[in-house]
Enzyme design. Sequence first.
Site, mmCIF file in Angstrom:
data_model
loop_
_atom_site.group_PDB
_atom_site.id
_atom_site.type_symbol
_atom_site.label_atom_id
_atom_site.label_comp_id
_atom_site.label_asym_id
_atom_site.label_seq_id
_atom_site.Cartn_x
_atom_site.Cartn_y
_atom_site.Cartn_z
ATOM 1 C CB SER A 4 10.212 14.858 26.295
ATOM 2 O OG SER A 4 9.907 14.796 24.929
ATOM 3 C CB SER A 39 12.809 13.509 23.438
ATOM 4 O OG SER A 39 12.747 14.580 24.361
ATOM 5 C CE LYS A 92 15.725 15.285 26.363
ATOM 6 N NZ LYS A 92 14.309 15.679 26.342
#
Lengths: 485, 96
Positions: free
Chosen positions: A178, A154, A79
């Site tokens: 997330s 996210s 990420k």
Amino acid sequence: MSLLDHKAADLHGLLHKKEIKVSDLVDESFKRINQVDHKIKAFLTLNEENARQQALMYDEKFAGGEKLGALFGMPIGIKDNIVTQNIRTTCGSRILENFDPIYDATAVQNLNKAGTITIGKLNMDEFGMGSSNENSAFQKTLNPWNLDYVPGGSSGGSAAAVAAGEVLFSLGSDTGGSIRQPAAFCGVVGLKPTYGRVSRFGLVAFASSLEQIGPITRTVEDNAYLLEALAGVDSMDSTSANVKVPKYTESLTGDIKGLKIGVPKEYLGEGVSAESRNSVLEALKVLEKLGAKWEEVSLPHSKYALSAYYLLSSSEASANLARFDGVRYGYRTDNAKNLIEMYKNTRAEGFGDEVKRRIMLGTFALSSGYYDAYYKKAQQVRTLIKKDFEDVFEKYDVIIGPTAPTPAFKLGEKTTDPLTMYANDILTIPVNLAGVPGISVPCGFAGGLPLGLQIIGRHFDESTVYRVAHAYEQATSFHKEKPYL
Amino acid sequence: MSRISAHQVKHVANLARLAITDEETETLTKELDAIITFAEQLNELNTENVEPTSHVLEMKNVLREDEAAKGLPIKEVLKNAPDSKDGHIRVPSIME
């Protein structure tokens, strides 16, 4: 069948038997990215040249007959809020568009030691603020199961890349859901570890008291292997816990006889869709057949979690994001006559709307005259929410419910009203407030879109969470389904 | 009753070092008002004798030996600075 459809342990066996090479895995990863990433848009940056060189080096190690760990040579995506030395790290924000980190996050260092190969950096809502990936400054990642739908957020890029078979697994981060919510929306396995289990050093901070880095994988077993590599105390993060790291893979026995499950009535009630509720009830039947017992319980303060979370996380964000001021790194405005104007215009031009909204909310909640009414009040409510979990865990081994109230929603469906978007996280947020571990595993489909089962455990009891998740996974076949791209 | 005024929003934006346009002030006033109104449901709870939680784990005074370690090389650190000169980061003048 793609090589990346296998689990890590099988690939590890094939590597040792010299039936495949690390280069084959890396080739497969980039081949798949070339085929499908223009559709799902999961990657922001690729690390192709380095990854291929590293693969050749690792092939020599295998050729030399060296004994190598379970994750050695496995392609992984990271990420984009976890810093990677010399690989651009943007946090999905214009303000860090050209940021080139000068060190690796501890989680990345641990992965490098375990021998994974970083394929690239994955898209996300700006600074982790969002539940759909629509808040990325660069691109909107789409759900591999249906391109009209969001992948969640996210860590949407991290979940979509794994679901689409672009990488074997990925790292995400979870502040209010997330990792788990996008894992549910994309039909993969995502764990938010206990707060303090994994070092946050090098995770660009959004809400420091809530967030954790965690693995997103196709299987529970792969997830457990990754946590073994990631977990542990770190002198660079004083909130990382000095608690022994068990061999999580050894807990995957399939035996859950006598396990006591609490099912909060608040997690199956108002605001939760029939599809999500029914998939959980079906999953409980499967667990019962395996010898577990479940009863309805209550987490009475659940409905206050969302408010407490937005006050606390935004307050922490307003302080953490103060560092983005155009001085030491990142974007700086061309339009400033003096220092204060430089700060203000840099931030106005560099941050997106959702980030600004939360900085404003947090600054307000922390400002003189409002601190007690909002920030302190939210911290007190946090204590009540944490206590809810402690009470249930006195009698039950795990808590089970849906990961999200609905399957994935359509692009643009929830962008007009921030509160509608926030409500998507009602079932994941309490877990971050309490600091306990939670996993999402695939538990069904509705209209062709995956659903997630959330299994929550006691502090530092990821072993039980994994044991239950694995037993359930082995008794079902949802994790074997793959999106057609 | 509105929880936050346009005047307050401008004040908060200044504290947060964010330049906002008049249009943004108007939108933010409405949005923050809705969020704060929603958050005020917390007032339904009596928290009189409840300790605030800032951190979920029982950890206090995490200390380590005070040993000198090598810092980051200046050249590397300046790599990401928007403007630098002679090994220093340069910013616009503080006073006009």
